[in-house]
Design a protein around this motif. Sequence first.
Motif, PDB file in Angstrom:
ATOM      1  N   GLU A  37       0.878  -1.490   0.006  1.00  0.00           N
ATOM      2  CA  GLU A  37      -0.019  -0.061   0.038  1.00  0.00           C
ATOM      3  C   GLU A  37       0.798   1.350   0.075  1.00  0.00           C
ATOM      4  N   ILE A  38       1.998   1.186   0.642  1.00  0.00           N
ATOM      5  CA  ILE A  38       2.876   2.256   0.808  1.00  0.00           C
ATOM      6  C   ILE A  38       3.643   2.734  -0.316  1.00  0.00           C
ATOM      7  N   VAL A 111      -0.541  11.993  -1.675  1.00  0.00           N
ATOM      8  CA  VAL A 111       0.099  11.085  -0.699  1.00  0.00           C
ATOM      9  C   VAL A 111      -0.924  11.022   0.500  1.00  0.00           C
ATOM     10  N   LYS A 112      -1.105   9.771   0.647  1.00  0.00           N
ATOM     11  CA  LYS A 112      -2.340   9.267   1.639  1.00  0.00           C
ATOM     12  C   LYS A 112      -1.708   8.531   2.587  1.00  0.00           C
ATOM     13  N   PRO A 113      -2.470   8.467   3.910  1.00  0.00           N
ATOM     14  CA  PRO A 113      -1.816   7.097   4.738  1.00  0.00           C
ATOM     15  C   PRO A 113      -2.270   5.747   4.430  1.00  0.00           C
ATOM     16  N   PRO A 114      -1.588   4.914   4.675  1.00  0.00           N
ATOM     17  CA  PRO A 114      -1.931   3.291   4.175  1.00  0.00           C
ATOM     18  C   PRO A 114      -3.339   2.982   4.947  1.00  0.00           C
ATOM     19  N   GLU A 115      -4.459   3.406   4.280  1.00  0.00           N
ATOM     20  CA  GLU A 115      -5.706   3.186   5.040  1.00  0.00           C
ATOM     21  C   GLU A 115      -6.020   1.610   5.333  1.00  0.00           C
ATOM     22  N   LYS A 116      -5.782   0.812   4.299  1.00  0.00           N
ATOM     23  CA  LYS A 116      -5.980  -0.697   4.464  1.00  0.00           C
ATOM     24  C   LYS A 116      -5.341  -1.397   5.625  1.00  0.00           C
ATOM     25  N   SER A 117      -3.969  -0.961   5.700  1.00  0.00           N
ATOM     26  CA  SER A 117      -3.040  -1.510   6.788  1.00  0.00           C
ATOM     27  C   SER A 117      -3.576  -0.951   8.092  1.00  0.00           C
ATOM     28  N   ILE A 118      -3.774   0.346   8.429  1.00  0.00           N
ATOM     29  CA  ILE A 118      -4.400   0.939   9.548  1.00  0.00           C
ATOM     30  C   ILE A 118      -5.615  -0.147   9.944  1.00  0.00           C
ATOM     31  N   ALA A 119      -6.499   0.207   8.980  1.00  0.00           N
ATOM     32  CA  ALA A 119      -7.997  -0.636   9.254  1.00  0.00           C
ATOM     33  C   ALA A 119      -7.485  -2.180   9.799  1.00  0.00           C
ATOM     34  N   SER A 120      -6.739  -2.708   8.965  1.00  0.00           N
ATOM     35  CA  SER A 120      -6.233  -4.139   9.260  1.00  0.00           C
ATOM     36  C   SER A 120      -5.833  -4.227  10.752  1.00  0.00           C
ATOM     37  N   ALA A 121      -4.753  -3.260  10.994  1.00  0.00           N
ATOM     38  CA  ALA A 121      -4.100  -3.390  12.333  1.00  0.00           C
ATOM     39  C   ALA A 121      -5.173  -3.229  13.367  1.00  0.00           C
ATOM     40  N   LYS A 122      -6.180  -2.113  13.306  1.00  0.00           N
ATOM     41  CA  LYS A 122      -7.022  -1.852  14.325  1.00  0.00           C
ATOM     42  C   LYS A 122      -8.028  -3.058  14.380  1.00  0.00           C
ATOM     43  N   GLN A 123      -8.435  -3.649  13.352  1.00  0.00           N
ATOM     44  CA  GLN A 123      -9.084  -4.863  13.632  1.00  0.00           C
ATOM     45  C   GLN A 123      -8.351  -6.001  14.274  1.00  0.00           C
ATOM     46  N   THR A 124      -7.257  -6.060  13.900  1.00  0.00           N
ATOM     47  CA  THR A 124      -6.372  -7.310  14.763  1.00  0.00           C
ATOM     48  C   THR A 124      -6.263  -6.893  16.233  1.00  0.00           C
TER      49      THR A 124
END
Length: 154
Positions: A37-38, A111-124
């Motif tokens: 993503e990055i 340039v945007k933050p890695p939204e999918k990675s952040i959501a996945s980490a929060k879900q975990t």
Amino acid sequence: MSDPFNGAERSLGQLVASATAEMSALVHDEIALAKAEIRQDVKRGAMGSAAGLAAAVVLLFSLPMLSFAFAYGIQAWSDWHISVCFLLSFAANVLLAVLLGLVAYAKFRKVKPPEKSIASAKQTAAIMQNVKPHPRPADATAQDKAVVVARSSA
């Protein structure tokens, strides 16, 4: 004495090993997702940096040469004083630098933050907060529990 664990149930060590392996795989997968993503945002950032660097290089290195050439060209085509011609030359160089700076700003804005990675980490993290230990079988007697405790202490 009977073994409290039959063939269908796994031991505590096996459960811990399995959980550790699964957590390790999950962390590796999240790292791979973050990298993928990055990567695109890094390319956009590099393009914005290149445009910003080009703006700085144009402004810094071409100003003297372009200023003199442009000022003397204006003076040759008009009857204006040479100082006015140099001011016009400077204004043209500043305008070019502003345009290149706007291109750099537009690239950086994408340039945007890695939204999918952040959501996945929060879900975990949310899942890990709700994890409870595996319950013991209800039919285990006090003597069987003592054997399990004795094994884990040894």
